[in-house]
Every structure is written in structure tokens, then in C-alpha cells.
Design an enzyme around this catalytic site. Structure first.
Site, PDB file in Angstrom:
ATOM      1  CG  ASP A  63      18.999  -1.757  -6.712  1.00 13.50           C
ATOM      2  OD1 ASP A  63      19.539  -1.307  -5.680  1.00 13.50           O
ATOM      3  OD2 ASP A  63      18.023  -1.453  -7.445  1.00 13.50           O
ATOM      4  CD  GLU A 117      21.432   2.502  -4.309  1.00  9.19           C
ATOM      5  OE1 GLU A 117      21.066   3.124  -3.581  1.00  9.19           O
ATOM      6  OE2 GLU A 117      22.846   2.105  -4.068  1.00  9.19           O
ATOM      7  CD  GLU A 119      27.658   1.595  -6.986  1.00  2.86           C
ATOM      8  OE1 GLU A 119      27.652   1.635  -5.914  1.00  2.86           O
ATOM      9  OE2 GLU A 119      26.894   2.134  -7.947  1.00  2.86           O
TER      10      GLU A 119
HETATM   11  C1  XIL Z   1      28.420   6.460  -2.434  1.00  2.00           C
HETATM   12  C2  XIL Z   1      29.790   7.456  -2.409  1.00  2.00           C
HETATM   13  O1  XIL Z   1      31.161   6.663  -2.802  1.00  2.00           O
HETATM   14  C3  XIL Z   1      29.986   8.284  -1.191  1.00  2.00           C
HETATM   15  O2  XIL Z   1      31.048   9.131  -1.270  1.00  2.00           O
HETATM   16  C4  XIL Z   1      28.518   9.255  -0.917  1.00  2.00           C
HETATM   17  O3  XIL Z   1      28.898   9.810   0.327  1.00  2.00           O
HETATM   18  C5  XIL Z   1      27.556   8.216  -1.152  1.00  2.00           C
HETATM   19  O4  XIL Z   1      27.425   7.448  -2.418  1.00  2.00           O
HETATM   20  N1  XIL Z   1      25.439   2.826  -4.486  1.00  2.00           N
HETATM   21  C6  XIL Z   1      25.994   3.995  -5.295  1.00  2.00           C
HETATM   22  C7  XIL Z   1      27.039   5.093  -5.190  1.00  2.00           C
HETATM   23  O5  XIL Z   1      25.154   3.920  -6.194  1.00  2.00           O
HETATM   24  O6  XIL Z   1      26.658   6.244  -5.895  1.00  2.00           O
HETATM   25  C8  XIL Z   1      27.188   5.120  -3.777  1.00  2.00           C
HETATM   26  O7  XIL Z   1      28.279   5.946  -3.527  1.00  2.00           O
HETATM   27  C9  XIL Z   1      27.495   3.842  -3.014  1.00  2.00           C
HETATM   28  C10 XIL Z   1      26.284   3.061  -3.046  1.00  2.00           C
END
Ligand code: XIL
Length: 784
Positions: free
Chosen positions: A389, A340, A453
Site C-alpha cells: 500500500d 491498496e 515502489e
Molecule cells: C502504475 C503504473 O506505473 C502506471 O503505468 C499505470 O498507468 C498505473 O499504475 N501503486 C501501484 C502501482 O501499486 O501498480 C501503480 O503503477 C502506481 C501506484
């Protein structure tokens, strides 16, 4: 579009901080699970005390009352409240477990005489204190109560926390600061999850396309006692740590690395033959403050050199830990090096800076990105390095900024392998066309792409229509990923089931629901590719001889498909009469009563499934009755293997061919085939030792075939002008076959070999005879 975009940002960016401190509460309406033991000790105040309960504020009083009770004799009367948050609270510390879901309910009744002047509403919530502070999660808010009857408040709650959990309570409050009310029968019971395990494995379905991964959080999901683990190891072949490999998890204080949780994920991956995507080495979230603080003067920020040195130490220590500890077994094949780092609003030429909560750019300058990749490459040159990202999916400015950043990195020789597209999307946004355009734009840089993700929020809806919209979206996107698989080597879902999603169960963003049952989205994703059903065996023999008839049993691996029926050609077999099916569908038995009605020859049974390629069973129907005719046409073939040793340097084949028809057979139109395995690449030779049709009239040619127990067949024929065989007359042919180097054949498995022929001519269905192209004798071997 603008409005939707900002929603995406909100869904993603703000939920990061929100989810870190939120456990998830979902309304009672979607809880349908069987309750177990009540974990609350003094649930109904039946010991005549309020032990285990406390007032949240200082003014309110909790008194045991016999004036009314939901059940039993007692309830608890709450009076003297002065604030909306005042009310009774029940301590549950030590009773609830991380990652578990609980059914929670309580009964509430207004004290008589308040309805005219009070807002008779109450809220049931959970209060929790962990390493990040104190958090308040509503279970059910603003529920109207009355003084005549007890009202039930209820919902589900999944416990998550970071660091240590130091306090957890269930409590009841009211938006009316001075409302008096009774409470009774608080119940907290663990939801027993019953994972749906009879489903085709998703990673098997996509095994020829890309890895299918899942984010794990909490790590205890991998414990065999946690039902999530059953879905994880079955459906996925790649893991990402949801939190356990982030900077704050691995190095909470400077120099003190803790790999306990991360290693658990690695151990699980090794044990289950899974890969791991490392996530992540650099981010502006979940990185401790000390990183950016000057070690010599905590009131000042760290200098560029200090921050770079810490970054290098962190990256090097982490990569070397996994490399050294796990060696060639290390399943972490790639890392999100920078997470990010692209701006949401095209600030700083597309890089996230202090206005978007990142200190990296301001302290180091834009080259921190190159440096991170260089440190990672130096620490472990075998690991693939990604930049990861969100909001890259809608082919907008941020996608362009990522494109430009990676282009620049590549032109400078930065060791970057690919781009991670997070794919946190909504039912309503973005469009599949935009996702396609984004993928193709980023892929045009020549780097690898991964979906890292993925989840798809229903935006708070849980009705059938929303779940179907979500399923359609998942399906369209997985179809797209498959069509773009030359660029995409991995697709990871951000969680296995809705109960533990970072977006909260109410946004239901994943493929399995909170009870670990497959949602429409699962079926949509599973049906993009279809696994073929399989049967075993695929060939069999049936002897019509009434002393030798037996049923044919076939094992069925449906692989998620449904058997619609079994066909012999176009005729559907009648279940119960022609065949039976075991209750679990795993065995079909074709009954001898049916098979015995078929004619000698070959029957092909198609197992018709609703999806995929239909497997077939080829059955050779023979009849050995009375030493038996296995005749299919106008002649009879008897055979003997003159050499019956399993290992022999010669195949010695002798034939006796009888014209059983009423008309002469022209020998030049007759062919006999003998099927066997060559066991060598040496050229073979054919000799005819003798034939009453004229030894030199007999021809022998070798031909390849791909069949069961045969890769080759000898075809015996007669030259033009040999003449014909009259009705009832017999032609004898005695032949030999050997290889150039006279090495042994292994005859034991050869399809046409008859080890017990014993130099007597025997009717033998495993050689075939043809007049013209028509099979007139025997059964051809089934395909390999
Ligand atoms: C999130 C987790 O899933 C949560 O448990 C934590 O509280 C916050 O982070 N983008 C990312 C991930 O790259 O690392 C994030 O994960 C979600 C958004």
C-alpha cells in the site's frame, strides 16, 4: 501537515487514473539531446500540398501559402477556426514507438492584422487514441506569437499507451477560437539516448543490505535495443512489472489469459540472474469490469460466490503458470497479493470500500483479503505473500490501519509474509523520522518489510536546488533502510529513469534523467555505501639487480572511486616520474627507476582513493647482484632444501648462518623461520639431525600464519646457554620435519621452498631471521 497529506493522496491516488492515460510532455528547456531524422513527411509543405495534414474540426481550412515561410517557399495558412480546439493536425501513426522519447517542434506565425482583436497565443499538443480512449497531452501551451516573425514551439514527448495505438497526431490550437495563423516546419525526431554506463552498480553497493529492484514499463525497456536495458541489468537485481502482471494485463476478458509480456520479464530476469516481485493479484485499479459483473445478468453485480470464484481462478492460474512454466528457475519469489486495500480516510474500519472505488469489500465482505492470501498460498506454497500500500510512510492513521489489519490476519493464521511499503513520496513529505517510525511500527508485527515502489517527486521543479533536495531525501532514506535492514529485504524503485516515470518526467522522481544520465539522487544513493577499490596483484617482488629490474604493473578496479595518489609510507609517489597511470585509470605502473632507489626489505604502497578502504601493494625488495647479498642486518643466512622434490614426506631444511657483524651474536636470541603449507591437519614432528652448535641445543616449533603460500612456519631457535657465534663464524643446522602419518607435503607452492637449491647453500631471502624481535634477514611472506 494536513495540506501536504492531501497532496500525497492526490499525487498517488489520482495519478493512478491520470497516468494510465497520459503520455508525458516536458518543456523544451530541459531537452538537450542530439536530434536525429525528422519523421514528418510533409514537414514544410514544400510539395505545395497539405498531404499528411488535416483540420481537426469541420469549419477550419488549411491552405498552402507562399505569403510567408519559415524555411523554403511554402507554409500552411489556417483560417475559419470556430473553436479553441480547431487547428491543423499531422498524423504520425506508425512513426512513433512505445517508450521512445521525441523532440517535437513547429514554427507558428499570426496572420497579419489580428493583434488588436485577438489573443495571439497557440498550443502544441499530441492526441493519442489507445485501448483506454483518446488522450490529449500538451507539449507547450499558451505561447505568444506575432505577425512579424516565426515563433518556435517545442518540447519532448515520450510515447506510452495501453492496448493498441490506433491514432496519434501532433496538432496546434489556440485559446482564441478564431485566430488565423500559419504553421511551418513541424519536426519530430527520436531523442537518441546515451545511457551513462560508467557508474558503480547500485545493487552491488547494497548487496549486503537488501535486493535493489526496479519497475519495468513498458516491457520493451528490456529489449537490448532499448538503452534503458543497459541501466536495468547493471544496477538492479530485482524486477517488478510496472503493469504487465496486473489483472487487466493477464486476464483482460474472462478465461482468456495472456502471459506474453509477463513472460518476457521472467525470461529477462532468468537470463540476468534477477529476482522478481509479482505485482499484483488483487487491486481495485487495472482490474477489468467483467470481474464484478454478474455473468448471468450483466445489469447486476457479481455475487460474493461468483467474485470469490473468479478471484480464486485468477490467482491459481497466474501462480500455477509461472510455477509450471519455469519450475525451479521461477524468479518470482513473492507476490503483492492485495494491493491498496487500506482506506485513505479510515472508512470501514480501515478498509477501502465503494466510496474509494473498490468493489471487493462491498461484494465479498472483509474476508476477501484472507481468501486472496489463502488462494495464493494454496496455488504455490513456496511464494512469499505481501500486502502492499501507499501512504504508509508517514506514520499516520493509514499506517495504524495497516498495522491492525495485518495483526488481525496473523492472529487468524492467514499465510501472510510481509508488508509492502510503496514509498511514493515527495521532496517535501513525509519526514525521514516519520518513515522510520512507520517502518518500526510495522516491523514490530514480526513480518518482513519491503519498499516496493519508491519514487520521490520534485513536484514539478527541475532546477538544481530541487534535484539536490531530492538527492538529500533519497540519501537519508537509503541510510535509514540500511539501518533497518534486519526488517527490510528489498527496495524497489518505481522506474529506472524520469522519461518513463508514471508521475511524468516533469516531476523527475527517479535516479536517472530522461537522457539516462545519473542525477544527484543517483550519486546520493550510491554514496550511502561505498564499494572499495581493488588492485591486482597485491604483492610483488622487485630485484635491485640491474639485470633483473622491471616495472611493476598494477590493475586498478576503482569501483567508482577516484585515485588521489600512491604512497610509500608517508611519501607520495610523483606521477610521471615514479609511476605512470593509463589514460583510462585502469593500470598504474610503478617504475623500476623509482623501485631501484628503495632499500632491500619490504615496501608497502598504499593506493589512496577518495572513498572506501585503500588497497595496498606489498613489494619484497631483494638484491641478487653478484650472487648477492640479500642481507638486511648483521648476519647472512644460506639455505638448501636437501630434498627438492615437489612432493615429499619430509621437509629437509639445512641452514648455514654467518655472523657478518663485528660483534658476537647470542644464539638464544636468534630465530629462523621457514614458511610453508601444511597440507594436512596431522600433527608434525621436528628433528635436528646435526648442528655444530650442539644438536640437542636446537629447537623447532610450529606456528600458524595466514600468508600467501604459507599457513604455517617452522621456527628454529637455540636453547638458553647454547653460547654465541663470533664475528665471521658460521653455525650449521640440519633439520627434518614430517607428519605423524608420514604422508607427502606438496612443497611446490611453499613460500620458503627452493626447488633449485640442489644441496648447495644459497643465500635465500624467503626465510627470515630475527635477533630478539628484529628482522635481520629475509622478506616475510605477504598477508593472504
Ligand atoms: C502504475 C503504473 O506505473 C502506471 O503505468 C499505470 O498507468 C498505473 O499504475 N501503486 C501501484 C502501482 O501499486 O501498480 C501503480 O503503477 C502506481 C501506484
Amino acid at each position: 501537515m494536513k495540506q501536504k497529506m492531501s497532496f500525497v493522496k492526490k499525487a498517488v491516488a489520482s495519478t493512478i487514473s491520470l497516468a494510465m492515460c497520459l503520455s508525458f510532455a516536458i518543456p523544451a528547456s530541459i531537452s538537450a539531446s542530439a536530434a536525429t531524422t525528422n519523421l514528418v513527411d510533409n514537414s514544410g509543405f514544400e510539395d505545395g500540398t497539405t498531404t499528411g495534414w488535416a483540420a481537426r474540426g469541420t469549419s477550419e481550412k488549411l491552405t498552402v501559402s507562399t505569403a510567408t515561410a519559415n524555411t523554403g517557399k511554402y507554409s500552411c495558412l489556417v483560417t475559419g477556426r470556430q473553436d479553441t480546439w480547431n487547428g491543423p493536425s499531422c498524423n504520425l501513426l506508425g512513426k512513433l514507438k512505445l517508450g521512445k522519447t521525441y523532440d517535437i517542434s513547429v514554427y507558428v506565425k499570426a496572420k497579419a492584422g489580428q493583434s488588436s482583436s485577438h489573443n495571439e497565443k497557440v498550443t502544441l499538443s499530441m492526441q493519442r487514441t489507445d485501448a483506454d480512449g483518446t488522450h490529449y497531452d500538451n507539449i507547450q501551451s499558451g505561447i505568444s506569437i506575432n505577425e512579424n516573425s516565426w515563433t518556435k514551439l517545442s518540447g519532448q514527448y515520450t510515447l506510452s499507451y495501453s492496448g493498441d495505438l490506433t491514432d496519434i497526431d501532433a496538432y496546434i490550437e489556440s485559446p482564441d477560437a478564431t485566430l488565423d495563423f500559419y504553421v511551418d516546419d513541424l519536426t519530430v525526431s527520436e531523442v537518441s539516448m546515451d545511457p551513462q554506463t560508467d557508474l558503480p552498480s547500485l545493487c552491488q553497493i547494497y548487496k549486503n543490505d537488501f535486493d535493489l529492484g526496479v519497475a519495468i514499463d513498458p516491457v520493451s525497456q528490456l529489449d537490448s535495443s532499448d538503452p534503458h536495458s543497459q541501466l536495468i541489468s547493471w544496477h538492479f537485481n530485482s524486477l517488478t512489472a510496472g503493469n504487465a502482471m496486473k489483472v487487466s494485463s493477464l486476464q483482460p476478458t474472462e478465461g482468456n489469459f495472456n502471459f506474453t509480456q509477463a513472460d518476457k520479464i521472467v525470461d529477462y530476469a532468468i537470463a540476468h540472474n534477477m529476482k522478481i516481485r509479482g505485482h499484483n493479484l488483487l487491486w481495485h485499479n487495472q482490474v477489468p469490469d467483467w470481474f464484478f459483473t454478474n455473468p448471468n445478468d450483466p445489469s447486476k453485480p457479481a455475487t460474493r460466490e461468483q467474485l470469490l470464484a473468479r478471484l480464486k481462478t485468477h490467482i491459481t492460474t497466474v501462480l500455477k503458470h509461472f510455477k509450471d512454466k519455469y519450475g525451479s528457475k521461477n524468479p518470482i519469489y513473492c507476490w503483492d497479493v492485495c494491493n491498496e486495500v487500506i482506506s485513505d480516510c479510515h472508512a470501514n474500519n480501515g478498509l477501502r470500500g465503494s466510496s474509494e472505488n473498490s468493489k471487493w469489500l462491498d461484494i465479498i465482505g472483509p474476508d476477501y483479503i484472507e481468501k486472496a492470501f489463502e488462494y495464493a498460498h494454496e496455488a504455490d506454497p513456496n511464494v512469499q505473500l505481501y500486502i502492499n500500500d501507499y501512504n504508509l510512510e508517514d506514520n499516520n492513521q493509514k499506517t495504524t490501519d495497516m498495522y491492525n489489519e495485518v495483526k488481525k490476519l496473523l492472529s487468524e493464521g492467514t499465510p501472510i509474509d510481509g508488508i509492502g511499503i510503496q514509498m511514493h513520496i515527495l521532496n517535501s513529505y513525509p519526514s525521514v523520522a516519520d518513515v522510520k517510525a512507520s517502518i518500526e511500527k510495522l516491523a514490530s508485527l514480526g513480518v518482513k518489510l519491503q519498499i516496493t515502489e519508491m519514487d520521490c517527486s520534485t513536484q514539478g521543479a527541475a532546477d538544481t536546488a530541487a534535484l539536490q533536495t531530492q538527492a538529500d531525501k533519497y540519501k537519508a532514506l537509503f541510510e535509514l533502510f540500511v539501518s533497518e535492514k534486519q526488517y527490510i529485504n528489498s527496495v524497489t524503485l518505481w522506474g529506472v529513469s524520469d522519461d518513463t516515470s508514471w508521475l511524468g518526467a516533469s516531476n523527475a522522481p527517479l535516479l536517472f534523467d530522461g537522457q539516462l544520465k545519473a542525477k544527484p539522487a543517483y550519486y546520493a544513493v550510491a554514496n550511502v555505501n561505498v564499494l572499495n577499490s581493488e588492485i591486482s596483484p597485491e604483492s610483488a617482488e622487485f630485484d635491485k639487480n640491474s639485470n633483473k629490474q622491471s616495472d611493476i604493473s598494477v590493475k586498478i578496479s576503482a569501483n567508482g572511486n577516484t585515485l588521489n595518489g600512491i604512497y610509500n609510507g608517508t611519501t607520495q609517489l610523483v606521477k610521471g616520474t615514479d609511476y605512470t597511470l593509463s589514460a583510462d585509470g585502469s593500470t598504474a605502473t610503478i617504475l623500476k627507476s623509482y623501485l631501484s632507489t628503495l632499500s632491500v626489505g619490504t615496501a608497502t604502497f598504499k593506493f589512496d582513493f577518495d572513498k572506501g578502504t585503500d588497497p595496498t601493494l606489498t613489494v619484497s625488495i631483494i638484491d641478487s647482484t653478484n650472487g648477492g647479498s640479500v642481507q638486511t642486518g648483521s648476519l647472512k643466512v644460506e639455505m638448501t632444501n636437501a630434498i627438492t622434490a615437489a612432493s615429499s614426506n619430509t621437509i629437509a631444511l639445512r641452514l648455514k648462518i654467518t655472523n657478518t657483524s663485528n660483534s658476537p651474536i647470542d644464539l638464544s636470541s636468534l630465530k629462523i623461520r621457514y614458511y610453508y603449507t601444511k597440507d594436512s591437519t596431522q600433527p608434525q614432528n621436528f628433528w635436528c639431525d646435526w648442528s655444530n652448535a650442539g644438536t640437542t641445543n636446537v629447537t623447532g616449533t610450529f606456528n600458524s600464519i595466514s600468508a600467501k603460500n604459507a599457513d604455517n612456519y617452522l621456527e628454529i631457535g637455540f636453547k638458553a646457554g647454547t653460547g654465541s657465534v663470533a664475528p665471521g663464524d658460521v653455525v650449521y643446522v640440519q633439520t627434518r620435519v614430517a607428519r605423524n602419518d608420514w604422508t607427502n607435503y606438496d612443497q611446490s607452492n611453499d613460500y620458503s621452498f627452493n626447488p633449485s637449491s640442489n644441496s648447495n647453500y644459497t643465500e635465500w631471502s624467503k626465510i627470515t631471521a630475527y635477533i630478539g624481535n628484529t628482522l635481520v634477514w629475509g622478506v616475510e611472506p605477504s598477508a593472504d
